[in-house]
Design a protein around this motif. Structure first.
Motif, PDB file in Angstrom:
ATOM      1  N   SER A  52      -2.568  10.615   3.768  1.00 36.98           N
ATOM      2  CA  SER A  52      -3.208   9.601   2.935  1.00 36.98           C
ATOM      3  C   SER A  52      -2.459   9.518   1.617  1.00 36.98           C
ATOM      4  CB  SER A  52      -4.682   9.935   2.720  1.00 36.98           C
ATOM      5  OG  SER A  52      -4.805  11.190   2.087  1.00 36.98           O
ATOM      6  N   GLY A  53      -2.979   8.724   0.717  1.00 37.66           N
ATOM      7  CA  GLY A  53      -2.360   8.592  -0.592  1.00 37.66           C
ATOM      8  C   GLY A  53      -2.824   7.333  -1.278  1.00 37.66           C
ATOM      9  N   ARG A  54      -1.931   6.781  -2.093  1.00 33.44           N
ATOM     10  CA  ARG A  54      -2.268   5.568  -2.821  1.00 33.44           C
ATOM     11  C   ARG A  54      -1.031   4.705  -2.985  1.00 33.44           C
ATOM     12  NH1 ARG A  54      -3.062   7.544  -9.008  1.00 33.44           N
ATOM     13  NH2 ARG A  54      -1.006   8.463  -9.243  1.00 33.44           N
ATOM     14  N   LEU A  55      -1.287   3.406  -3.139  1.00 35.70           N
ATOM     15  CA  LEU A  55      -0.220   2.432  -3.318  1.00 35.70           C
ATOM     16  C   LEU A  55      -0.499   1.637  -4.579  1.00 35.70           C
ATOM     17  CD1 LEU A  55      -0.141   0.998   0.311  1.00 35.70           C
ATOM     18  CD2 LEU A  55       1.231   2.876  -0.611  1.00 35.70           C
ATOM     19  N   GLU A  56       0.575   1.254  -5.251  1.00 40.96           N
ATOM     20  CA  GLU A  56       0.459   0.394  -6.422  1.00 40.96           C
ATOM     21  C   GLU A  56       1.466  -0.735  -6.255  1.00 40.96           C
ATOM     22  OE1 GLU A  56       0.613   0.660 -11.294  1.00 40.96           O
ATOM     23  OE2 GLU A  56       0.929   2.462 -10.093  1.00 40.96           O
ATOM     24  N   ALA A  57       1.000  -1.965  -6.397  1.00 40.46           N
ATOM     25  CA  ALA A  57       1.894  -3.109  -6.238  1.00 40.46           C
ATOM     26  C   ALA A  57       3.005  -3.030  -7.271  1.00 40.46           C
ATOM     27  CB  ALA A  57       1.125  -4.412  -6.371  1.00 40.46           C
ATOM     28  N   ALA A  58       4.243  -3.223  -6.811  1.00 36.88           N
ATOM     29  CA  ALA A  58       5.395  -3.154  -7.695  1.00 36.88           C
ATOM     30  C   ALA A  58       5.539  -4.439  -8.512  1.00 36.88           C
ATOM     31  CB  ALA A  58       6.663  -2.893  -6.893  1.00 36.88           C
ATOM     32  N   CYS A  71      -3.019  -2.449   7.551  1.00 36.75           N
ATOM     33  CA  CYS A  71      -1.733  -3.067   7.198  1.00 36.75           C
ATOM     34  C   CYS A  71      -0.621  -2.140   7.670  1.00 36.75           C
ATOM     35  CB  CYS A  71      -1.612  -3.242   5.689  1.00 36.75           C
ATOM     36  SG  CYS A  71      -2.893  -4.237   4.927  1.00 36.75           S
ATOM     37  N   THR A  72       0.585  -2.652   7.692  1.00 35.48           N
ATOM     38  CA  THR A  72       1.746  -1.839   8.034  1.00 35.48           C
ATOM     39  C   THR A  72       2.465  -1.427   6.758  1.00 35.48           C
ATOM     40  OG1 THR A  72       2.039  -2.980  10.134  1.00 35.48           O
ATOM     41  CG2 THR A  72       3.940  -1.784   9.286  1.00 35.48           C
ATOM     42  N   LEU A  73       2.739  -0.133   6.635  1.00 33.57           N
ATOM     43  CA  LEU A  73       3.506   0.394   5.516  1.00 33.57           C
ATOM     44  C   LEU A  73       4.903   0.712   6.026  1.00 33.57           C
ATOM     45  CD1 LEU A  73       3.415   1.320   2.540  1.00 33.57           C
ATOM     46  CD2 LEU A  73       2.897   3.610   3.408  1.00 33.57           C
ATOM     47  N   THR A  82       0.685   2.462  10.242  1.00 28.70           N
ATOM     48  CA  THR A  82      -0.486   1.695   9.833  1.00 28.70           C
ATOM     49  C   THR A  82      -1.251   2.459   8.768  1.00 28.70           C
ATOM     50  OG1 THR A  82      -0.662   0.691  12.010  1.00 28.70           O
ATOM     51  CG2 THR A  82      -2.643   0.663  10.657  1.00 28.70           C
ATOM     52  N   VAL A  83      -1.719   1.729   7.748  1.00 27.54           N
ATOM     53  CA  VAL A  83      -2.585   2.291   6.724  1.00 27.54           C
ATOM     54  C   VAL A  83      -3.844   1.445   6.637  1.00 27.54           C
ATOM     55  CG1 VAL A  83      -0.774   3.374   5.346  1.00 27.54           C
ATOM     56  CG2 VAL A  83      -1.435   1.030   4.862  1.00 27.54           C
ATOM     57  N   VAL A  84      -4.937   2.107   6.285  1.00 27.24           N
ATOM     58  CA  VAL A  84      -6.213   1.430   6.099  1.00 27.24           C
ATOM     59  C   VAL A  84      -6.620   1.611   4.644  1.00 27.24           C
ATOM     60  CG1 VAL A  84      -8.638   1.351   6.787  1.00 27.24           C
ATOM     61  CG2 VAL A  84      -6.868   1.867   8.490  1.00 27.24           C
ATOM     62  N   PRO A  85      -6.825   0.498   3.911  1.00 29.23           N
ATOM     63  CA  PRO A  85      -7.271   0.615   2.519  1.00 29.23           C
ATOM     64  C   PRO A  85      -8.647   1.273   2.447  1.00 29.23           C
ATOM     65  CG  PRO A  85      -6.522  -1.614   3.005  1.00 29.23           C
ATOM     66  CD  PRO A  85      -6.606  -0.887   4.311  1.00 29.23           C
ATOM     67  N   ASP A  86      -8.816   2.168   1.479  1.00 28.69           N
ATOM     68  CA  ASP A  86     -10.102   2.815   1.238  1.00 28.69           C
ATOM     69  C   ASP A  86     -10.847   2.046   0.148  1.00 28.69           C
ATOM     70  OD1 ASP A  86      -9.536   4.816   3.085  1.00 28.69           O
ATOM     71  OD2 ASP A  86      -8.645   6.126   1.578  1.00 28.69           O
ATOM     72  N   GLY A  91      -9.662  -3.467 -10.401  1.00 30.44           N
ATOM     73  CA  GLY A  91      -9.144  -3.430 -11.753  1.00 30.44           C
ATOM     74  C   GLY A  91      -8.329  -2.195 -12.066  1.00 30.44           C
ATOM     75  N   THR A  92      -8.260  -1.246 -11.128  1.00 31.24           N
ATOM     76  CA  THR A  92      -7.481  -0.038 -11.377  1.00 31.24           C
ATOM     77  C   THR A  92      -5.996  -0.255 -11.114  1.00 31.24           C
ATOM     78  OG1 THR A  92      -7.756   0.781  -9.130  1.00 31.24           O
ATOM     79  CG2 THR A  92      -9.426   1.445 -10.752  1.00 31.24           C
ATOM     80  N   GLY A  93      -5.652  -1.254 -10.299  1.00 29.92           N
ATOM     81  CA  GLY A  93      -4.257  -1.508  -9.964  1.00 29.92           C
ATOM     82  C   GLY A  93      -3.712  -0.599  -8.884  1.00 29.92           C
ATOM     83  N   ILE A  94      -4.529   0.316  -8.389  1.00 30.25           N
ATOM     84  CA  ILE A  94      -4.098   1.274  -7.369  1.00 30.25           C
ATOM     85  C   ILE A  94      -5.030   1.157  -6.181  1.00 30.25           C
ATOM     86  CG2 ILE A  94      -3.841   3.726  -6.842  1.00 30.25           C
ATOM     87  CD1 ILE A  94      -3.158   4.103  -9.833  1.00 30.25           C
ATOM     88  N   ILE A  95      -4.476   1.218  -4.979  1.00 30.47           N
ATOM     89  CA  ILE A  95      -5.294   1.137  -3.776  1.00 30.47           C
ATOM     90  C   ILE A  95      -5.101   2.406  -2.946  1.00 30.47           C
ATOM     91  CG2 ILE A  95      -3.553  -0.183  -2.505  1.00 30.47           C
ATOM     92  CD1 ILE A  95      -5.916  -1.677  -1.197  1.00 30.47           C
ATOM     93  N   PRO A  96      -6.157   3.200  -2.769  1.00 33.45           N
ATOM     94  CA  PRO A  96      -6.060   4.381  -1.910  1.00 33.45           C
ATOM     95  C   PRO A  96      -5.965   3.954  -0.448  1.00 33.45           C
ATOM     96  CG  PRO A  96      -8.101   4.411  -3.210  1.00 33.45           C
ATOM     97  CD  PRO A  96      -7.461   3.092  -3.410  1.00 33.45           C
ATOM     98  N   VAL A  97      -5.195   4.683   0.335  1.00 36.69           N
ATOM     99  CA  VAL A  97      -5.034   4.371   1.756  1.00 36.69           C
ATOM    100  C   VAL A  97      -5.135   5.639   2.592  1.00 36.69           C
ATOM    101  CG1 VAL A  97      -3.621   2.299   1.416  1.00 36.69           C
ATOM    102  CG2 VAL A  97      -2.510   4.524   1.604  1.00 36.69           C
ATOM    103  N   THR A  98      -5.552   5.444   3.834  1.00 32.78           N
ATOM    104  CA  THR A  98      -5.560   6.512   4.828  1.00 32.78           C
ATOM    105  C   THR A  98      -4.613   6.099   5.938  1.00 32.78           C
ATOM    106  OG1 THR A  98      -7.855   7.065   4.313  1.00 32.78           O
ATOM    107  CG2 THR A  98      -7.005   7.803   6.452  1.00 32.78           C
ATOM    108  N   GLY A  99      -3.752   7.011   6.343  1.00 34.52           N
ATOM    109  CA  GLY A  99      -2.792   6.716   7.403  1.00 34.52           C
ATOM    110  C   GLY A  99      -3.419   6.807   8.778  1.00 34.52           C
TER     111      GLY A  99
END
Length: 108
Positions: A52-58, A71-73, A82-86, A91-99
């Protein structure tokens, strides 16, 4: 997240650039991903290690509006998963994901 160099492909973590493929196209992201410890993550029959982890739009993208389901990472070396957004606080700008399935990095 910072712009660290990506970790070696033989580590249990990855920090660096990636692309998130959604129904609206590819979004460049900075990824901060990790594998669960090996002694906790192997399921019956040698299942892949959980990650798992987190993504931030560049770029200036409302990632929450487009990453609403699996979605596909895609990693810079071409590996993907494949990742699933948690759940997130908008407003945080970060999206946690689970693989889902084997991680596209590390020694999983």
């Amino acid at each position: 997240m910072t712009s660290h160099q990506p970790h070696s492909p033989l580590t249990d973590a990855y920090i660096g650039p990636a692309a998130l493929t959604t129904s609206r196209g590819d979004i460049p992201v900075m990824a901060d991903l990790f594998l669960e410890p090996a002694d906790l993550a192997l399921g019956a029959g040698g299942a892949p290690r959980a990650w798992s982890g987190r993504l931030e739009a560049a770029e200036d993208v409302n990632i929450f509006a487009v990453a609403v389901g699996p979605c596909t990472l895609r990693m810079p070396d071409g590996r993907q998963a494949t990742v699933v957004p948690d759940s997130v606080a908008v407003g945080t700008g970060i999206i946690p994901v689970t693989g889902v399935g084997p991680a596209p990095f590390g020694d999983a």
